[in-house]
Design a protein around this motif. Structure first.
Motif, PDB file in Angstrom:
ATOM      1  N   ILE A  78      30.499 -26.977 -26.545  1.00  9.26           N
ATOM      2  CA  ILE A  78      29.640 -25.793 -26.412  1.00  9.26           C
ATOM      3  C   ILE A  78      29.418 -25.397 -24.951  1.00  9.26           C
ATOM      4  CG2 ILE A  78      28.501 -26.240 -28.609  1.00  9.26           C
ATOM      5  CD1 ILE A  78      26.013 -27.070 -26.952  1.00  9.26           C
ATOM      6  N   GLY A  79      29.570 -26.333 -24.024  1.00 15.75           N
ATOM      7  CA  GLY A  79      29.426 -26.031 -22.608  1.00 15.75           C
ATOM      8  C   GLY A  79      28.013 -25.633 -22.217  1.00 15.75           C
ATOM      9  N   PRO A  80      27.814 -25.309 -20.932  1.00 13.89           N
ATOM     10  CA  PRO A  80      26.479 -24.954 -20.449  1.00 13.89           C
ATOM     11  C   PRO A  80      25.930 -23.663 -21.073  1.00 13.89           C
ATOM     12  CG  PRO A  80      28.101 -24.812 -18.671  1.00 13.89           C
ATOM     13  CD  PRO A  80      28.794 -25.376 -19.858  1.00 13.89           C
ATOM     14  N   GLU A  81      26.797 -22.707 -21.357  1.00  7.96           N
ATOM     15  CA  GLU A  81      26.336 -21.451 -21.958  1.00  7.96           C
ATOM     16  C   GLU A  81      25.855 -21.678 -23.389  1.00  7.96           C
ATOM     17  OE1 GLU A  81      27.913 -16.918 -22.846  1.00  7.96           O
ATOM     18  OE2 GLU A  81      29.113 -18.216 -21.566  1.00  7.96           O
ATOM     19  N   GLY A  82      26.575 -22.502 -24.145  1.00 11.87           N
ATOM     20  CA  GLY A  82      26.150 -22.832 -25.499  1.00 11.87           C
ATOM     21  C   GLY A  82      24.820 -23.575 -25.486  1.00 11.87           C
ATOM     22  N   ALA A  83      24.651 -24.471 -24.506  1.00 13.28           N
ATOM     23  CA  ALA A  83      23.382 -25.194 -24.365  1.00 13.28           C
ATOM     24  C   ALA A  83      22.244 -24.223 -24.059  1.00 13.28           C
ATOM     25  CB  ALA A  83      23.492 -26.254 -23.277  1.00 13.28           C
ATOM     26  N   ALA A  84      22.535 -23.203 -23.268  1.00 13.09           N
ATOM     27  CA  ALA A  84      21.517 -22.193 -22.949  1.00 13.09           C
ATOM     28  C   ALA A  84      21.096 -21.429 -24.207  1.00 13.09           C
ATOM     29  CB  ALA A  84      22.043 -21.221 -21.888  1.00 13.09           C
ATOM     30  N   HIS A  85      22.056 -21.090 -25.061  1.00 16.20           N
ATOM     31  CA  HIS A  85      21.728 -20.414 -26.320  1.00 16.20           C
ATOM     32  C   HIS A  85      20.818 -21.293 -27.177  1.00 16.20           C
ATOM     33  CE1 HIS A  85      24.363 -17.012 -25.764  1.00 16.20           C
ATOM     34  NE2 HIS A  85      25.438 -17.778 -25.648  1.00 16.20           N
ATOM     35  N   LEU A  86      21.187 -22.547 -27.303  1.00 14.97           N
ATOM     36  CA  LEU A  86      20.385 -23.471 -28.120  1.00 14.97           C
ATOM     37  C   LEU A  86      19.005 -23.688 -27.499  1.00 14.97           C
ATOM     38  CD1 LEU A  86      23.201 -25.979 -29.046  1.00 14.97           C
ATOM     39  CD2 LEU A  86      22.040 -24.413 -30.612  1.00 14.97           C
ATOM     40  N   ALA A  87      18.941 -23.750 -26.180  1.00 12.13           N
ATOM     41  CA  ALA A  87      17.656 -23.913 -25.500  1.00 12.13           C
ATOM     42  C   ALA A  87      16.735 -22.733 -25.803  1.00 12.13           C
ATOM     43  CB  ALA A  87      17.863 -24.058 -23.990  1.00 12.13           C
ATOM     44  N   ASP A  88      17.273 -21.536 -25.798  1.00 14.52           N
ATOM     45  CA  ASP A  88      16.462 -20.359 -26.125  1.00 14.52           C
ATOM     46  C   ASP A  88      15.893 -20.473 -27.541  1.00 14.52           C
ATOM     47  OD1 ASP A  88      16.856 -19.194 -23.662  1.00 14.52           O
ATOM     48  OD2 ASP A  88      18.471 -17.869 -24.336  1.00 14.52           O
ATOM     49  N   ALA A  89      16.699 -20.969 -28.464  1.00 16.02           N
ATOM     50  CA  ALA A  89      16.232 -21.136 -29.840  1.00 16.02           C
ATOM     51  C   ALA A  89      15.159 -22.216 -29.929  1.00 16.02           C
ATOM     52  CB  ALA A  89      17.399 -21.491 -30.755  1.00 16.02           C
ATOM     53  N   LEU A  90      15.304 -23.285 -29.148  1.00 15.14           N
ATOM     54  CA  LEU A  90      14.319 -24.370 -29.174  1.00 15.14           C
ATOM     55  C   LEU A  90      12.945 -23.903 -28.697  1.00 15.14           C
ATOM     56  CD1 LEU A  90      16.388 -27.412 -27.854  1.00 15.14           C
ATOM     57  CD2 LEU A  90      15.578 -26.985 -30.195  1.00 15.14           C
ATOM     58  N   ARG A  91      12.912 -22.857 -27.919  1.00 12.53           N
ATOM     59  CA  ARG A  91      11.629 -22.342 -27.439  1.00 12.53           C
ATOM     60  C   ARG A  91      10.759 -21.808 -28.580  1.00 12.53           C
ATOM     61  NH1 ARG A  91      15.066 -21.263 -23.206  1.00 12.53           N
ATOM     62  NH2 ARG A  91      14.302 -21.910 -21.170  1.00 12.53           N
ATOM     63  N   VAL A  92      11.391 -21.368 -29.669  1.00 11.34           N
ATOM     64  CA  VAL A  92      10.626 -20.788 -30.777  1.00 11.34           C
ATOM     65  C   VAL A  92      10.729 -21.588 -32.074  1.00 11.34           C
ATOM     66  CG1 VAL A  92      10.695 -18.443 -29.854  1.00 11.34           C
ATOM     67  CG2 VAL A  92      12.501 -19.211 -31.398  1.00 11.34           C
ATOM     68  N   ASN A  93      11.714 -22.473 -32.192  1.00 13.53           N
ATOM     69  CA  ASN A  93      11.884 -23.253 -33.411  1.00 13.53           C
ATOM     70  C   ASN A  93      10.782 -24.294 -33.507  1.00 13.53           C
ATOM     71  OD1 ASN A  93      12.964 -25.851 -34.794  1.00 13.53           O
ATOM     72  ND2 ASN A  93      14.250 -24.201 -35.583  1.00 13.53           N
ATOM     73  N   THR A  94      10.197 -24.423 -34.707  1.00  7.60           N
ATOM     74  CA  THR A  94       9.088 -25.357 -34.887  1.00  7.60           C
ATOM     75  C   THR A  94       9.390 -26.473 -35.891  1.00  7.60           C
ATOM     76  OG1 THR A  94       8.120 -23.931 -36.583  1.00  7.60           O
ATOM     77  CG2 THR A  94       7.348 -23.621 -34.317  1.00  7.60           C
ATOM     78  N   SER A  95      10.633 -26.547 -36.367  1.00  7.64           N
ATOM     79  CA  SER A  95      10.935 -27.559 -37.379  1.00  7.64           C
ATOM     80  C   SER A  95      11.936 -28.618 -36.933  1.00  7.64           C
ATOM     81  CB  SER A  95      11.450 -26.887 -38.656  1.00  7.64           C
ATOM     82  OG  SER A  95      12.671 -26.224 -38.400  1.00  7.64           O
ATOM     83  N   LEU A  96      12.851 -28.289 -36.039  1.00  8.49           N
ATOM     84  CA  LEU A  96      13.909 -29.220 -35.656  1.00  8.49           C
ATOM     85  C   LEU A  96      13.328 -30.414 -34.904  1.00  8.49           C
ATOM     86  CD1 LEU A  96      17.020 -29.284 -36.009  1.00  8.49           C
ATOM     87  CD2 LEU A  96      17.175 -28.525 -33.640  1.00  8.49           C
ATOM     88  N   GLU A  97      13.651 -31.622 -35.391  1.00  8.42           N
ATOM     89  CA  GLU A  97      13.149 -32.855 -34.779  1.00  8.42           C
ATOM     90  C   GLU A  97      14.230 -33.621 -34.020  1.00  8.42           C
ATOM     91  OE1 GLU A  97      11.460 -34.966 -38.068  1.00  8.42           O
ATOM     92  OE2 GLU A  97       9.830 -33.519 -38.317  1.00  8.42           O
ATOM     93  N   GLU A  98      15.501 -33.454 -34.439  1.00  9.57           N
ATOM     94  CA  GLU A  98      16.604 -34.172 -33.792  1.00  9.57           C
ATOM     95  C   GLU A  98      17.772 -33.223 -33.541  1.00  9.57           C
ATOM     96  OE1 GLU A  98      17.881 -37.979 -35.361  1.00  9.57           O
ATOM     97  OE2 GLU A  98      16.035 -38.104 -36.531  1.00  9.57           O
ATOM     98  N   LEU A  99      18.310 -33.288 -32.322  1.00  8.50           N
ATOM     99  CA  LEU A  99      19.460 -32.470 -31.951  1.00  8.50           C
ATOM    100  C   LEU A  99      20.429 -33.331 -31.161  1.00  8.50           C
ATOM    101  CD1 LEU A  99      20.901 -29.722 -31.740  1.00  8.50           C
ATOM    102  CD2 LEU A  99      19.491 -29.257 -29.714  1.00  8.50           C
ATOM    103  N   ASP A 100      21.659 -33.451 -31.649  1.00  8.85           N
ATOM    104  CA  ASP A 100      22.683 -34.244 -30.978  1.00  8.85           C
ATOM    105  C   ASP A 100      23.682 -33.303 -30.308  1.00  8.85           C
ATOM    106  OD1 ASP A 100      24.710 -35.909 -30.131  1.00  8.85           O
ATOM    107  OD2 ASP A 100      24.801 -37.067 -31.988  1.00  8.85           O
ATOM    108  N   LEU A 101      23.681 -33.318 -28.985  1.00 11.79           N
ATOM    109  CA  LEU A 101      24.609 -32.503 -28.198  1.00 11.79           C
ATOM    110  C   LEU A 101      25.534 -33.371 -27.362  1.00 11.79           C
ATOM    111  CD1 LEU A 101      22.188 -29.702 -26.945  1.00 11.79           C
ATOM    112  CD2 LEU A 101      23.789 -29.629 -28.866  1.00 11.79           C
ATOM    113  N   TYR A 102      25.666 -34.628 -27.734  1.00 12.75           N
ATOM    114  CA  TYR A 102      26.500 -35.552 -26.984  1.00 12.75           C
ATOM    115  C   TYR A 102      27.957 -35.079 -26.958  1.00 12.75           C
ATOM    116  CZ  TYR A 102      28.152 -39.981 -25.130  1.00 12.75           C
ATOM    117  OH  TYR A 102      28.720 -40.937 -24.325  1.00 12.75           O
ATOM    118  N   SER A 103      28.607 -35.275 -25.847  1.00  8.44           N
ATOM    119  CA  SER A 103      30.028 -34.951 -25.658  1.00  8.44           C
ATOM    120  C   SER A 103      30.316 -33.464 -25.867  1.00  8.44           C
ATOM    121  CB  SER A 103      30.897 -35.797 -26.602  1.00  8.44           C
ATOM    122  OG  SER A 103      32.247 -35.729 -26.235  1.00  8.44           O
ATOM    123  N   ASN A 104      29.531 -32.621 -25.188  1.00  9.83           N
ATOM    124  CA  ASN A 104      29.695 -31.172 -25.285  1.00  9.83           C
ATOM    125  C   ASN A 104      29.903 -30.508 -23.932  1.00  9.83           C
ATOM    126  OD1 ASN A 104      29.496 -29.761 -27.957  1.00  9.83           O
ATOM    127  ND2 ASN A 104      27.865 -31.272 -28.187  1.00  9.83           N
TER     128      ASN A 104
END
Length: 130
Positions: A78-104
């Motif tokens: 996913i690279g740094p840009e994909g991580a940025a997209h996911l980070a934006d979602a994490l700012r508003v998501n209230t249910s996700l407890e575990e996220l594995d982004l290893y080796s991306n």
């Protein structure tokens, strides 16, 4: 996933379906907000080569999904840009407890985006990065 009301865990790891497959799954996750399927808690999409585009699709779904607890995106490039997209979602998501982004290959830039999002996210308990 659109009409199933009992599926709690879905393992699609290693299918190499790319960003297009991620887009279809993201659509199904968005349907959860319509209360058609609120049972899916664990989704493994590891090793599917979704890339930045797939991460963006999933991030859009995470902004509105309220049932998913664990998302495994191990080895999806996913690279740094994909991580940025996911980070934006994490700012508003209230249910996700575990996220594995290893080796991306998110690098320092992607890690910085995620760290910034964690300042406001109150649900994420486990974040795996390289």
């Amino acid at each position: 996933m659109r009409v199933n009301t009992s599926l709690e865990k879905l393992d699609l790891g290693g299918n190499n379906f790319g960003p297009e497959g991620a887009a279809h799954l993201a659509d199904a996750l968005r349907v959860n907000t319509l209360r058609v399927n609120t049972s899916l808690k664990i989704l493994n999409l590891s090793s599917n080569n979704i890339g930045t585009e797939g991460a963006a699709h999933l991030a859009d779904a995470l902004r509105v999904n309220t049932s998913l607890k664990k998302l495994d995106l191990y080895e999806n490039n996913i690279g740094p840009e994909g991580a940025a997209h996911l980070a934006d979602a994490l700012r508003v998501n209230t249910s996700l407890e575990e996220l594995d982004l290893y080796s991306n290959n998110i690098g320092p830039e992607g890690a910085a985006h995620l760290a910034d999002a964690l300042r406001v996210n109150t649900s994420l308990e486990v974040l795996e990065v390289e």
